[in-house]
Design an enzyme around this catalytic site. Structure first.
Site, PDB file in Angstrom:
ATOM      1  N   HIS A 108      -8.654  -0.339  -0.962  1.00 54.18           N
ATOM      2  CA  HIS A 108      -7.646  -1.398  -0.980  1.00 54.18           C
ATOM      3  C   HIS A 108      -8.343  -2.690  -1.403  1.00 54.18           C
ATOM      4  CE1 HIS A 108      -4.627   0.738   1.712  1.00 54.18           C
ATOM      5  NE2 HIS A 108      -5.722   1.449   1.890  1.00 54.18           N
ATOM      6  N   HIS A 139      -4.950  -0.822  -5.624  1.00 54.93           N
ATOM      7  CA  HIS A 139      -5.406   0.375  -4.904  1.00 54.93           C
ATOM      8  C   HIS A 139      -6.088   1.289  -5.911  1.00 54.93           C
ATOM      9  CE1 HIS A 139      -2.428  -1.270  -2.151  1.00 54.93           C
ATOM     10  NE2 HIS A 139      -3.213  -0.762  -1.219  1.00 54.93           N
ATOM     11  N   CYS A 161       0.798  -1.236   0.000  1.00 54.27           N
ATOM     12  CA  CYS A 161       0.000   0.000   0.000  1.00 54.27           C
ATOM     13  C   CYS A 161       0.831   1.287   0.000  1.00 54.27           C
ATOM     14  CB  CYS A 161      -0.947   0.038   1.200  1.00 54.27           C
ATOM     15  SG  CYS A 161      -1.589  -1.530   1.738  1.00 54.27           S
ATOM     16  N   ARG A 166       6.234 -11.290   5.795  1.00 54.22           N
ATOM     17  CA  ARG A 166       5.743 -11.111   7.159  1.00 54.22           C
ATOM     18  C   ARG A 166       6.324 -12.194   8.045  1.00 54.22           C
ATOM     19  NH1 ARG A 166      -0.602  -9.719   5.687  1.00 54.22           N
ATOM     20  NH2 ARG A 166      -0.090  -8.034   4.226  1.00 54.22           N
ATOM     21  N   LYS A 226     -14.749  -2.660   5.897  1.00 44.97           N
ATOM     22  CA  LYS A 226     -14.292  -3.559   4.835  1.00 44.97           C
ATOM     23  C   LYS A 226     -15.321  -4.646   4.554  1.00 44.97           C
ATOM     24  CE  LYS A 226     -11.857  -6.734   7.945  1.00 44.97           C
ATOM     25  NZ  LYS A 226     -10.668  -7.568   8.135  1.00 44.97           N
ATOM     26  N   GLN A 269       0.973 -10.796  -3.250  1.00 44.08           N
ATOM     27  CA  GLN A 269      -0.411 -10.332  -3.255  1.00 44.08           C
ATOM     28  C   GLN A 269      -0.789  -9.823  -4.650  1.00 44.08           C
ATOM     29  OE1 GLN A 269      -0.153  -7.376  -0.043  1.00 44.08           O
ATOM     30  NE2 GLN A 269      -1.535  -8.681   1.141  1.00 44.08           N
ATOM     31  N   ASP A 308      -2.419  -7.208  -5.615  1.00 44.30           N
ATOM     32  CA  ASP A 308      -2.788  -6.027  -4.838  1.00 44.30           C
ATOM     33  C   ASP A 308      -3.242  -4.900  -5.749  1.00 44.30           C
ATOM     34  OD1 ASP A 308      -3.140  -5.010  -2.355  1.00 44.30           O
ATOM     35  OD2 ASP A 308      -1.022  -4.853  -1.860  1.00 44.30           O
TER      36      ASP A 308
END
Length: 685
Positions: A549, A423, A372, A401, A503, A419, A421
């Site tokens: 997101h 945005h 992000c 992580r 979310k 991911q 991912d």
């Protein structure tokens, strides 16, 4: 994999418990079942609290009867079974010290401090002793302990229970499983009483509730042993955790055990090794996968199709580095919120003079746990106009992580993962439409991979939050409208949003009925301010964009693991690493199959010809085990006729298909991305 009553089940019956009587008496008087899968085991009071059937209210009250074959009923059975397990352990191993024993999804566990780990033979002996306890119909009896001192005196031989009592008395926070022990109010102990003498046989610190007697635990099984740190901290002693499952009937237990066996057969870690897809070398480290060529083919096919769909939906592809200065994560808040789950910083860039003195201090760089912040920097890299919005950025971004070693689980819980991912930056008045389109896109793309059974949770504003309540209301309303427009069944998870955003979490049910949490859509109410993001609106004013997101797969690795288990390794032909294998009956037939393979490769189909020394039947077995969707056999008659014979995974066969029709049929099946496994019934030549 939990068994649940269908949504159409009748509402739970309600009864009135008269002051001075018990809930059990009211249940019996109403003629409600006391035995069998639908036996009433506890009641729910008007405040939603579950109560023992021995509960006696001070005033008349209407309660809801809770049956054994409901989620709450099963939870009570399982927690009661955990007590029986603990009693059996202390009878079998008198020096064992008790940890905690909560119900969990589809089962229960109990932690013990013992001199040596439990063995499979120990579990068998404990099961036998538990059956004796259950047969003895011991009564669960709730007892309030007058004071903390009294509790400590009674529990003097149980150091872990004493710690929980200390935590409760000091008003420190306890987690969900510990609440089962100490509760949120008074301290209580549940005694197991002999049904004839009424004497205490055993007891445990517990909030309850429990079933009336041990005879109300009709079916159970101890499943495994694992090591577990006390209260989940590696700084605490390591205990032995026994897992088990308990159900309202032997039939329900048998169904569950069958599902467990099927889940074990489908375990992606096992299939990953058998099908040569990926591995986790000790030399690299836990939770860090290497992808073998066959796994790489499937992954690439997954990613390529996803990229294509994103391009069609007007996403723009970006790439970001794997490491960054710590300041970026201070701005985003990740260092404050998630530092324990991040890898330690890498200190670099310090400069020294000739004497070794620091001329320029170094700084910490971090492996990124999320993409992000870097996408925020792409938006901020230059001035933005309302004409560019909505701006949809997309990346297959690898993140890292630090998951504890006991939590790492193959591809579905790893330390390094990629991911998918996205945005999305939009103007406030674009939010509702963008969310609706996005949710339909997410569900549509997941459906393309063969997943079709979806539900969703809408997590709303928690007690502690940032931003204005009005913005939260707008965001939550837009998320709920998107769910309605997509026709997804959903529930409101009130107060479960992150403190900075509401979310949607999308859950999918796999082929054997297990629910997996996959995609997340989050309306961000914080990053615009944190990163000072702006766009120039049509009125010339500088305004904050709203940010969505979105991780569609969650991660490539986790999605791959889920698909592997969903299909039991028999991937759809469009994803299979080897889509077609040619098997000659004799060596002289191989050249014919090489020509077929050439025609297939011209259409982009992944094909091999097996010219090894094994006999044809063994080759068929080998490639069936490797779950190849199409096997093409050729013997003398096939060569003469310019044909091949189809053999499918399920053992069905179609003989003498002309080569051009065979190639066209395979190509058509793969091109339309058919997710069913091909068989003879699916083809008409």
């Amino acid at each position: 994999m939990s068994e649940q009553r269908p949504a159409s089940a009748a509402p739970a019956p309600r009864v009135v418990v008269t002051a001075g009587t018990t809930a059990g008496a009211a249940v019996r008087e109403a003629g409600l079942p006391g035995k069998g899968p639908d036996a009433v085991v506890v009641v729910r009071d008007p405040n939603g609290q579950l109560r023992d059937l021995s509960w006696s209210p001070e005033a008349d009250v209407e309660v809801e009867a809770v049956a054994a074959d409901t989620d709450d009923g099963r939870g009570v059975i399982r927690h009661s079974c955990a007590h029986v397990l603990a009693q059996a352990v202390q009878q079998q191993f008198p020096d064992a010290k008790l940890g905690i024993g909560p119900p969990v999804k589809d089962g229960f566990y109990y932690d013990f401090d013992v001199d040596k780990p439990f063995t499979p033979e120990d579990l068998q002996a404990l099961e036998k002793r538990m059956k004796q306890i259950i047969k003895g119909a011991q009564r669960f009896s709730r007892r309030v302990v007058p004071s903390v001192d009294d509790a400590k005196k009674e529990l003097a031989a149980e150091p872990y229970k004493l710690e929980l009592v200390d935590i409760k008395s000091s008003d420190n926070t306890v987690d969900t499983s510990e609440v089962m022990e100490v509760g949120a109010g008074e301290l209580t102990i549940y005694d197991n009483l002999d049904p004839r003498s009424g004497e205490q046989v055993w007891g445990d610190l517990c909030r309850g509730p429990h079933v009336p007697t041990t005879k109300h635990i009709p079916a159970f099984k101890l499943t495994r042993v694992a090591a577990a740190y006390w209260r989940g901290s590696e700084h605490n002693p390591q205990l032995q955790r026994i897992y088990g499952t308990a159900w309202e009937s032997n039939e329900a237990l048998d169904r569950h055990l069958e599902l467990l066996a099927e889940a074990e057969r489908r375990d992606h870690r096992k299939l990953g090794a058998e099908l040569d897809l990926f591995s986790f070398p000790d030399e690299i480290g836990p939770g860090l996968a290497v992808w073998h060529p066959k796994g790489g083919i499937i992954r690439r096919a997954m990613e390529d199709y996803s990229r294509r769909r994103h391009e069609e939906a007007d996403y723009e592809f970006v790439y970001t580095p794997h490491v960054t200065k710590g300041q970026l994560f201070e701005t985003s808040g990740h260092l404050q919120w998630y530092k324990d789950g991040m890898y330690p910083g890498i200190h670099m860039d310090a400069e020294h003079d000739a004497e070794g003195n620091v001329r320029k201090p170094g700084q910490d760089y971090y492996l990124k746990p999320m993409n992000c912040p870097m996408h925020m920097m792409i938006f901020k890299s230059r001035g933005r106009s309302y004409r560019e919005l909505p701006l949809r950025l997309f990346e297959f971004g690898t993140v890292y992580r630090y998951e504890k070693s006991g939590v790492v689980h193959g591809l579905t819980r790893s330390r390094g993962f990629t991911q998918d991912d996205s945005h999305i930056f939009c103007a406030p008045d674009q939010l509702a439409d963008e969310l609706t389109n996005l949710l339909q896109f997410v569900v549509g793309l997941l459906t393309d991979y063969g997943l079709t059974d979806f539900t969703a949770d809408l997590s709303t504003r928690p007690e502690k939050f940032v931003g204005e309540p009005e913005s939260w209301t707008v965001a939550e309303a837009a998320l709920e409208q998107a769910l309605k427009s997509a026709g997804l069944p959903y529930k409101i998870d009130a107060g479960a949003g992150a403190f900075y955003a509401p979310k949607i979490d999308i859950h999918v049910t796999d082929a054997i009925g297990r629910a997996w949490q996959l995609s997340t859509l989050q309306v961000d109410l914080q990053f615009g301010d944190r990163f000072d993001l702006e766009f120039q609106d049509s009125d010339g004013e500088r305004k904050r964009p709203w940010i969505i997101h979105r991780a569609l797969f969650g991660s490539i690795e986790r999605f791959f693991g889920i698909l592997t288990e969903h299909y039991a390794g028999a991937f759809p032909a469009w994803l299979a690493p080897v889509q077609v294998v040619g098997i000659p009956i004799a060596d002289e037939h191989a050249e014919h199959l090489r020509g077929v393979a050439k025609s297939l490769r011209a259409k982009g189909i992944r094909v091999e010809v097996d010219t090894g020394d094994d006999r044809m039947q063994k080759k068929i077995r080998n490639h069936t085990t490797q779950k190849v969707p199409f096997m093409l056999l050729a013997g003398g008659k096939d060569v003469e006729a310019g044909a091949v014979s189809f053999r499918f995974r399920d053992g069905t066969q179609v003989n003498g298909v002309p080569v051009d029709r065979a190639v066209a049929a395979i190509d058509e099946w793969i091109t339309r991305r058919e997710n069913a496994s091909p068989s003879a019934d699916a083809f008409t030549f």
